[in-house]
Design an enzyme around this catalytic site. Structure first.
Site, PDB file in Angstrom:
ATOM      1  N   HIS A  91      -7.472  -4.171   9.778  1.00  0.00           N
ATOM      2  CA  HIS A  91      -7.576  -3.934   8.142  1.00  0.00           C
ATOM      3  C   HIS A  91      -6.303  -5.290   8.007  1.00  0.00           C
ATOM      4  O   HIS A  91      -4.933  -5.238   9.148  1.00  0.00           O
ATOM      5  CB  HIS A  91      -7.203  -3.007   8.328  1.00  0.00           C
ATOM      6  CG  HIS A  91      -6.026  -2.169   8.434  1.00  0.00           C
ATOM      7  ND1 HIS A  91      -5.942  -0.899   9.332  1.00  0.00           N
ATOM      8  CD2 HIS A  91      -4.756  -2.451   8.580  1.00  0.00           C
ATOM      9  CE1 HIS A  91      -5.014  -0.612   9.652  1.00  0.00           C
ATOM     10  NE2 HIS A  91      -4.074  -1.821   9.352  1.00  0.00           N
TER      11      HIS A  91
ATOM     12  N   GLU B  80      -9.694  -1.551   5.145  1.00  0.00           N
ATOM     13  CA  GLU B  80     -10.033  -1.676   6.235  1.00  0.00           C
ATOM     14  C   GLU B  80     -11.568  -2.213   6.694  1.00  0.00           C
ATOM     15  O   GLU B  80     -12.182  -2.693   4.935  1.00  0.00           O
ATOM     16  CB  GLU B  80     -10.770   0.394   6.297  1.00  0.00           C
ATOM     17  CG  GLU B  80      -9.440   1.061   6.117  1.00  0.00           C
ATOM     18  CD  GLU B  80      -8.617   1.440   7.694  1.00  0.00           C
ATOM     19  OE1 GLU B  80      -9.099   0.351   8.322  1.00  0.00           O
ATOM     20  OE2 GLU B  80      -8.582   2.405   7.986  1.00  0.00           O
TER      21      GLU B  80
ATOM     22  N   ASP C  67      -8.279  -3.134  13.535  1.00  0.00           N
ATOM     23  CA  ASP C  67      -9.551  -3.177  13.370  1.00  0.00           C
ATOM     24  C   ASP C  67      -9.266  -3.757  12.884  1.00  0.00           C
ATOM     25  O   ASP C  67     -11.225  -4.223  11.976  1.00  0.00           O
ATOM     26  CB  ASP C  67      -9.867  -1.742  12.512  1.00  0.00           C
ATOM     27  CG  ASP C  67      -9.468  -1.437  11.503  1.00  0.00           C
ATOM     28  OD1 ASP C  67      -8.176  -2.126  11.153  1.00  0.00           O
ATOM     29  OD2 ASP C  67      -9.509  -0.345  11.008  1.00  0.00           O
TER      30      ASP C  67
ATOM     31  N   ASP D 108       1.164  -1.022  -0.005  1.00  0.00           N
ATOM     32  CA  ASP D 108      -0.023  -0.198  -0.123  1.00  0.00           C
ATOM     33  C   ASP D 108       0.739   1.328   0.353  1.00  0.00           C
ATOM     34  O   ASP D 108       2.067   1.267   0.206  1.00  0.00           O
ATOM     35  CB  ASP D 108      -0.822   0.610   0.940  1.00  0.00           C
ATOM     36  CG  ASP D 108      -0.536  -0.454   1.882  1.00  0.00           C
ATOM     37  OD1 ASP D 108       0.978  -0.274   2.695  1.00  0.00           O
ATOM     38  OD2 ASP D 108      -1.143  -0.817   3.467  1.00  0.00           O
TER      39      ASP D 108
HETATM   40  C1  F6R Z   1       1.454  -1.525   6.018  1.00  0.00           C
HETATM   41  C2  F6R Z   1       0.048  -2.193   6.562  1.00  0.00           C
HETATM   42  C3  F6R Z   1      -0.749  -2.132   7.623  1.00  0.00           C
HETATM   43  C4  F6R Z   1      -0.281  -2.576   8.456  1.00  0.00           C
HETATM   44  C5  F6R Z   1      -0.962  -2.378   9.683  1.00  0.00           C
HETATM   45  C6  F6R Z   1       0.293  -2.927  11.536  1.00  0.00           C
HETATM   46  O1  F6R Z   1       1.441  -1.830   4.934  1.00  0.00           O
HETATM   47  O2  F6R Z   1      -0.201  -3.136   5.060  1.00  0.00           O
HETATM   48  O3  F6R Z   1      -2.067  -2.919   7.488  1.00  0.00           O
HETATM   49  O4  F6R Z   1       0.752  -3.898   8.458  1.00  0.00           O
HETATM   50  O5  F6R Z   1      -1.613  -1.126  10.196  1.00  0.00           O
HETATM   51  O6  F6R Z   1       0.618  -1.755  11.573  1.00  0.00           O
HETATM   52  P1  F6R Z   1       1.865  -1.758  12.373  1.00  0.00           P
HETATM   53  O7  F6R Z   1       2.647  -3.917  12.247  1.00  0.00           O
HETATM   54  O8  F6R Z   1       2.657  -1.191  13.041  1.00  0.00           O
HETATM   55  O9  F6R Z   1       0.983  -2.130  13.874  1.00  0.00           O
END
Ligand code: F6R
Length: 260
Positions: free
Chosen positions: A138, A143, A136, A67
Site C-alpha cells: 500500500h 490497500e 502489502d 491519510d
Molecule cells: C502513512 C502511510 C503509510 C505508511 C506505510 C509504511 O502516512 O501513508 O502508507 O507509509 O504503512 O509505514 P512504515 O514507514 O511505518 O513502515
C-alpha cells in the site's frame, strides 16, 4: 521511475532532503505531501537539522497529509495530524494553519473527502509527495484492490496493516479499522513522488512495485504510471529486485546536471 539503492536510512534521508531543499530554493511556497510512519523519520530529522542550520525555511510551505485514522478524537496522540506535528512540522517553522489533513472525525465522511481533494487542488497541487510503502504494497492507506484511479475516500485496513501499526498504539485492539486516504489517482497527480522503503520486510513489496505488473493487488505499482517517481531503498529492501545492478549502474552514471 528511478530506483536508487543506498546503503541505509541516513543516505536515503540525505538524498530526499536534497530534493526538498532544491524544490524550496526554486519555490519557497511549495506544497509538500507528507507521509507518516517510520520510513520518513530520518528524512524529517535531516530536514530539521538543515532548518536549524539556516538552510531551510518552511514559513510559506503548505503540507498535505496522505491519510488519517477514522474515529480518533481530535488531538489523539496517534492521529496523523499529531504525529506529523511531533515528528516534523512542530520542529521547524511550518505555520500550523499550513498543515492539512483529511478530517477523520467528520460526521459527513464523503463531504470531508471531497473537501480534502478541493483543498489540495486549491493549494495548487502537491509539488513533492513523500511516500512510505506498506508490507502489502500500500501507499497512503490504499490497500490491495484499491482503484488505480481512486480519490480521497474511506478505506478499511487489512489486518496485516493493523498489526504493523499496533506498535504505535497500546495494542491491536486500539488500532482503528477505518482510515481516510488520498487515492492512487490523487497521489499520481503529485509533480514528484519520492517513495522510501528500508528493511527486508519491504523487499517483496518493492519488487512488486518496481518489477511486477501494474495491478491493484500492489497499489504502489501505480507509480509505474507516474511521470516523476523516485524509489529510494536500502540494500535489504532491494534484495528481491532482478535488475538491481542496472539501477545501481544508472545512478552511478547519472548525468551531474540531472536532479532526483
Ligand atoms: C502513512 C502511510 C503509510 C505508511 C506505510 C509504511 O502516512 O501513508 O502508507 O507509509 O504503512 O509505514 P512504515 O514507514 O511505518 O513502515
Amino acid at each position: 521511475m528511478e530506483v536508487v539503492i543506498l546503503p541505509g536510512g541516513r543516505q536515503i534521508a540525505s538524498v530526499a532532503a536534497d530534493a526538498i531543499q532544491a524544490l524550496l530554493k526554486r519555490k519557497a511556497d511549495a506544497v509538500l505531501g507528507l507521509a507518516t510512519g517510520s520510513s520518513p523519520l530520518p528524512i524529517y530529522d535531516e530536514l530539521v537539522q538543515r532548518y536549524e542550520q539556516g538552510l531551510l525555511d518552511f514559513s510559506r510551505v503548505q503540507g498535505f497529509l496522505l491519510d488519517e485514522y477514522v474515529g480518533l478524537e481530535p488531538g489523539h496522540p496517534e492521529s496523523y495530524r499529531e504525529v506529523i506535528r511531533r515528528d516534523f512540522t512542530g520542529r521547524v517553522n511550518f505555520a500550523p494553519e499550513n498543515v492539512h489533513g483529511p478530517d477523520g472525525s467528520a460526521s459527513d465522511i464523503p463531504a470531508a473527502c471531497r473537501a480534502y481533494e478541493d483543498a489540495i487542488r486549491d493549494g495548487g497541487g502537491v509539488d513533492l509527495q513523500l511516500l512510505g510503502l506498506g508490507t502489502d504494497g500500500h501507499i497512503g492507506f490504499n490497500e490491495p484492490g484499491s482503484s488505480l484511479a481512486s480519490r480521497t475516500r474511506i478505506k478499511t485496513l487489512i489486518e496485516q496493516t493493523r498489526r504493523d501499526n499496533a506498535r504505535f498504539f497500546h495494542g491491536l485492539a486500539d488500532v482503528p479499522h477505518h482510515v481516510l486516504t488520498q487515492g492512487l489517482g490523487t497521489i499520481l497527480e503529485s509533480r514528484h513522488a519520492i517513495l522510501v522503503a528500508t528493511g527486508a520486510q519491504k523487499a517483496q513489496a518493492v519488487h512488486d512495485l518496481v518489477e511486477g505488473p501494474l495491478a491493484a493487488v500492489c497499489p504502489a505499482s501505480v507509480l509505474q504510471l507516474h511521470p516523476h517517481a523516485s524509489i529510494l531503498i536500502d540494500e535489504a529492501a532491494a534484495s528481491s529486485l532482478k535488475l538491481a545492478d542496472y539501477y545501481r549502474h544508472s545512478y552511478d552514471h547519472k548525468p551531474a546536471w540531472q536532479e532526483l
